[in-house]
Design a protein around this motif. Structure first.
Motif, PDB file in Angstrom:
ATOM      1  N   TYR A  80       0.859  -1.185   0.000  1.00  0.00           N
ATOM      2  CA  TYR A  80       0.000   0.000   0.000  1.00  0.00           C
ATOM      3  C   TYR A  80       0.890   1.227   0.000  1.00  0.00           C
ATOM      4  O   TYR A  80       1.905   1.268   0.703  1.00  0.00           O
ATOM      5  N   VAL A  81       0.533   2.210  -0.790  1.00  0.00           N
ATOM      6  CA  VAL A  81       1.281   3.463  -0.779  1.00  0.00           C
ATOM      7  C   VAL A  81       0.399   4.527  -0.140  1.00  0.00           C
ATOM      8  O   VAL A  81      -0.733   4.754  -0.565  1.00  0.00           O
ATOM      9  N   ASN A  82       0.924   5.144   0.892  1.00  0.00           N
ATOM     10  CA  ASN A  82       0.170   6.210   1.559  1.00  0.00           C
ATOM     11  C   ASN A  82       0.067   7.415   0.635  1.00  0.00           C
ATOM     12  O   ASN A  82       1.070   7.926   0.138  1.00  0.00           O
ATOM     13  N   ASN A  83      -1.151   7.865   0.391  1.00  0.00           N
ATOM     14  CA  ASN A  83      -1.380   8.961  -0.548  1.00  0.00           C
ATOM     15  C   ASN A  83      -0.662  10.245  -0.160  1.00  0.00           C
ATOM     16  O   ASN A  83      -0.193  10.988  -1.006  1.00  0.00           O
ATOM     17  N   LYS A  84      -0.583  10.513   1.144  1.00  0.00           N
ATOM     18  CA  LYS A  84      -0.019  11.791   1.592  1.00  0.00           C
ATOM     19  C   LYS A  84       1.489  11.729   1.709  1.00  0.00           C
ATOM     20  O   LYS A  84       2.201  12.563   1.163  1.00  0.00           O
ATOM     21  N   THR A  85       1.976  10.714   2.441  1.00  0.00           N
ATOM     22  CA  THR A  85       3.407  10.665   2.712  1.00  0.00           C
ATOM     23  C   THR A  85       4.177   9.924   1.635  1.00  0.00           C
ATOM     24  O   THR A  85       5.389  10.070   1.510  1.00  0.00           O
ATOM     25  N   GLY A  86       3.476   9.106   0.836  1.00  0.00           N
ATOM     26  CA  GLY A  86       4.157   8.315  -0.171  1.00  0.00           C
ATOM     27  C   GLY A  86       4.852   7.098   0.418  1.00  0.00           C
ATOM     28  O   GLY A  86       5.523   6.349  -0.295  1.00  0.00           O
ATOM     29  N   ALA A  87       4.731   6.912   1.728  1.00  0.00           N
ATOM     30  CA  ALA A  87       5.367   5.775   2.387  1.00  0.00           C
ATOM     31  C   ALA A  87       4.709   4.467   1.957  1.00  0.00           C
ATOM     32  O   ALA A  87       3.507   4.430   1.710  1.00  0.00           O
ATOM     33  N   GLU A  88       5.534   3.423   1.848  1.00  0.00           N
ATOM     34  CA  GLU A  88       5.004   2.134   1.419  1.00  0.00           C
ATOM     35  C   GLU A  88       4.867   1.182   2.593  1.00  0.00           C
ATOM     36  O   GLU A  88       5.723   1.136   3.472  1.00  0.00           O
ATOM     37  N   VAL A  89       3.764   0.461   2.616  1.00  0.00           N
ATOM     38  CA  VAL A  89       3.568  -0.586   3.613  1.00  0.00           C
ATOM     39  C   VAL A  89       3.466  -1.914   2.867  1.00  0.00           C
ATOM     40  O   VAL A  89       2.628  -2.053   1.974  1.00  0.00           O
ATOM     41  N   THR A  90       4.320  -2.845   3.213  1.00  0.00           N
ATOM     42  CA  THR A  90       4.222  -4.159   2.584  1.00  0.00           C
ATOM     43  C   THR A  90       3.163  -4.964   3.306  1.00  0.00           C
ATOM     44  O   THR A  90       3.345  -5.363   4.451  1.00  0.00           O
ATOM     45  N   ALA A  91       2.039  -5.173   2.644  1.00  0.00           N
ATOM     46  CA  ALA A  91       0.944  -5.914   3.275  1.00  0.00           C
ATOM     47  C   ALA A  91       1.120  -7.412   3.071  1.00  0.00           C
ATOM     48  O   ALA A  91       0.758  -8.215   3.924  1.00  0.00           O
ATOM     49  N   LEU A  92       1.664  -7.798   1.930  1.00  0.00           N
ATOM     50  CA  LEU A  92       1.899  -9.216   1.644  1.00  0.00           C
ATOM     51  C   LEU A  92       3.299  -9.365   1.046  1.00  0.00           C
ATOM     52  O   LEU A  92       3.702  -8.573   0.189  1.00  0.00           O
ATOM     53  N   GLU A  93       4.014 -10.384   1.525  1.00  0.00           N
ATOM     54  CA  GLU A  93       5.375 -10.577   1.016  1.00  0.00           C
ATOM     55  C   GLU A  93       5.569 -12.019   0.571  1.00  0.00           C
ATOM     56  O   GLU A  93       5.386 -12.956   1.349  1.00  0.00           O
ATOM     57  N   ASN A  94       5.924 -12.175  -0.675  1.00  0.00           N
ATOM     58  CA  ASN A  94       6.266 -13.484  -1.239  1.00  0.00           C
ATOM     59  C   ASN A  94       5.305 -14.599  -0.842  1.00  0.00           C
ATOM     60  O   ASN A  94       5.673 -15.557  -0.175  1.00  0.00           O
TER      61      ASN A  94
END
Ligand SMILES: Nc1ncnc2c1ncn2[C@@H]1O[C@H](COP(=O)(O)OP(=O)(O)O)[C@@H](O)[C@H]1O
Ligand SMILES: [Mg+2]
Lengths: 274, 270
Positions: B21-35
């Protein structure tokens, strides 16, 4: 499970019956309350507790009404006011609903129209009357314009509000079925607006009636408002009250009609007692 | 960790699936699912359990096509998933029924959106309404139904589009315990009649063990598959199964996996 549902349905009909009884009782109380008010009014007027010239009396008003409904000019005035209201109100609906719905749906369109809507919303529309009369004259057109302006805003705003409160879960569910934007608009957005629109239209009716009368009071050659003014100049309070009564009854009938439509459109809604 | 299955009969496979997920405001990425790597066979009933926030919904939303993988891919019948399609249908936690449509019209809504409405489909819809136990309620409105009944409509709507993959996101979590148990039994009955490959999300371990052929245990931060448990309890299963030692052992086993995972994460679940 099925049995549970039957029981559920039974208890529901019981609740409905109870509600009906309660409604009947309130109806009687309301009727008596109005009757008492009229009686008090009549007595106060006959005993001259208040100047009968100012407040007339129910009996005098009824007598005036009987006379007036036989006058050609009364019906002429009704026709003019009715025409102004219907045309102005129809325009408010035909223009107001699409603008409200589309501005709630499309952010760019909203950016275009919103400054005007927000600005005009807070402007007292009657302040525009002098300008409207200069532009459109003292005939029916100026009244149509003011009716339109006053009824337009409640309708537009209700449509916009409806679009803002769309159930995102429904939209998400539709998308999983591969729905396109048009389908979401047609099957979710538009039906969602109905209860809000009916509410906006209800407010619009009130505003539109005010507009007709104020418009005619301000400048006119015919109409209920015109009649009010000329009766007022002759201190005919009983005839004035008949005029006011006509407007009130019109408002009541329109609201009642709307209630019927509302019931038809929202049979899917749980009735939350009225 | 990759779970390899024989290629034959594979219905759904995920290959190094990552979703961020990419935060719309900060542009920070959250990995919700990995491999995420696994294969699901045709006709399997898979349950996914895991602490809340571990990406279960994210996973299902990606399979149904509402979200796009940031890396990797999902194959359904050997074809890459790219957006929603008629081969999948989802049952949501909240019934998401159109309040102004009757039960029958709600059940037909998916088909309507897919522009596949027909008399035959109407007939099918009625059959599914009967299958989920709502015969006689075709012309009722959602507000006249209990939560459990609304979820049945939701299920019938998904079945009526005849998906080859059925996705269910905690469909019973809003129901009271009794209705929930009842619905679990009903779902198994319907599943055995339709044989749809099913992906069922829950955070209740006993629900997962009761329903599933295999239980995928997800871990959080980032969301990934921690373990896969085969449920060998024979079918058909009824609610008595829940008192068998085999069932209880499996539930305990999965509990311990999740607990270990949670303590590793430094937070205690529940
Ligand atoms: N729309 C979103 N934007 C940003 N982050 C999100 C969004 N949806 C979910 N997340 C984050 O992704 C993670 C997984 O969420 P979710 O898939 O809803 O988990 P679960 O269904 O297992 O409870 C959580 O940390 C959540 O905060
Ligand atoms: Mg979730």
């Amino acid at each position: 499970m099925t049995q549970g549902n039957i029981q559920f349905a039974q208890s529901e009909s019981k609740i409905k019956k109870k509600k009906l009884k309660k409604q009947n009782k309130s109806l009687v109380i309301s009727f008596v309350s109005v009757l008492m008010f009229l009686l008090l009014w009549e007595i106060a007027s006959q005993n001259e507790w208040v100047n009968p010239l100012f407040v007339s009396s129910p009996i005098k008003i009824a007598q005036a009404a009987v006379v007036m409904i036989q006058e050609v000019s009364f019906w002429e005035n009704m026709k003019v006011s009715g025409y102004e209201f219907v045309v102005g109100f129809a325009l408010a609906i035909v223009i107001g609903i699409p603008i409200g719905v589309f501005s709630g749906w499309n952010t760019n369109f909203n950016a275009v129209v919103n400054p005007f809507i927000s600005g005009l919303y807070v402007t007292p529309k009657v302040a525009l009357l002098p300008v409207i009369v200069i532009v459109f004259g003292i005939g029916p057109v100026s009244k149509i314009v003011i009716v339109f302006l006053m009824a337009f805003f409640p309708i537009v705003m209700s449509a916009q509000k409806a679009m803002l409160t769309l159930d995102q879960n429904l939209i998400k569910a539709a998308r999983t079925f591969n729905a396109n934007e048009y389908q979401i608009f047609k099957t979710i957005a538009l039906p969602s607006t109905v209860p809000f629109l009916l509410n906006g239209i209800r407010l619009g009716i009130g505003q539109g009636l005010i507009a007709v009368v104020v418009g005619e009071l301000f400048a006119s050659t015919a109409g209920i408002g015109y009649q009010l003014t000329s009766n007022g100049q002759n201190l005919q309070t009983d005839r004035m009250f008949v005029g006011i009564l006509v407007i009130t009854i019109t408002g009541l009938i329109l609201t009642l009609l709307l209630g019927v439509i509302e019931k038809r459109f929202s049979s899917w809604k749980p009735d939350i007692g009225s | 960790m990759a779970i390899t299955e024989s290629i034959q009969n594979v219905k759904l496979s995920t290959r190094f699936l990552n979703v961020t997920y990419v935060n719309n405001k900060t542009g920070a990425e959250v990995t919700a699912l990995e491999n995420i790597n696994f294969d699901i066979k045709d006709g399997e009933f898979i349950c996914i359990v895991g602490p809340s926030g571990c990406g279960k919904t994210t996973f299902l939303n990606t399979v149904v096509g509402l979200l796009k993988p940031s890396k990797g891919e999902i194959l359904l019948d050997q074809k890459k998933i790219d957006g929603p399609g008629n081969d999948r249908a989802m049952v949501f936690q909240n019934p998401s029924l159109l309040p102004w449509k009757t039960v029958l019209d709600n059940v037909l809504y998916g088909v309507e959106l897919q522009k596949l409405l027909s008399e035959d489909k109407k007939q099918e819809a009625k059959e599914f309404i009967e299958m989920v136990g709502l015969k006689g309620y075709e012309n009722h409105y959602p507000h006249e139904l209990s939560g459990g009944m609304q979820q049945r409509v939701n299920l019938a709507r998904a079945l009526t589009v005849n998906p080859s993959l059925l996705l269910l996101d905690e469909p019973f979590s809003a129901l009271d315990a009794q209705t929930r148990e009842f619905m679990q039994g009903e779902l198994l009955r319907i599943w055995s009649e339709t044989k749809k490959t099913s992906l069922f999300i829950t955070h209740q371990i006993d629900e997962a063990v009761f329903l599933a052929d295999r239980v995928f245990v997800f871990g959080a931060r980032p969301g990934r598959v921690v373990d896969v448990i085969n449920v060998t309890i024979p079918r058909p299963r009824d609610l008595h199964v829940k008192r068998s030692p085999e069932f209880i052992n499996l539930v305990d086993h999965i509990w311990s996996i999740i607990e270990k995972e949670s303590s590793k994460q430094g937070f205690v679940n529940k």
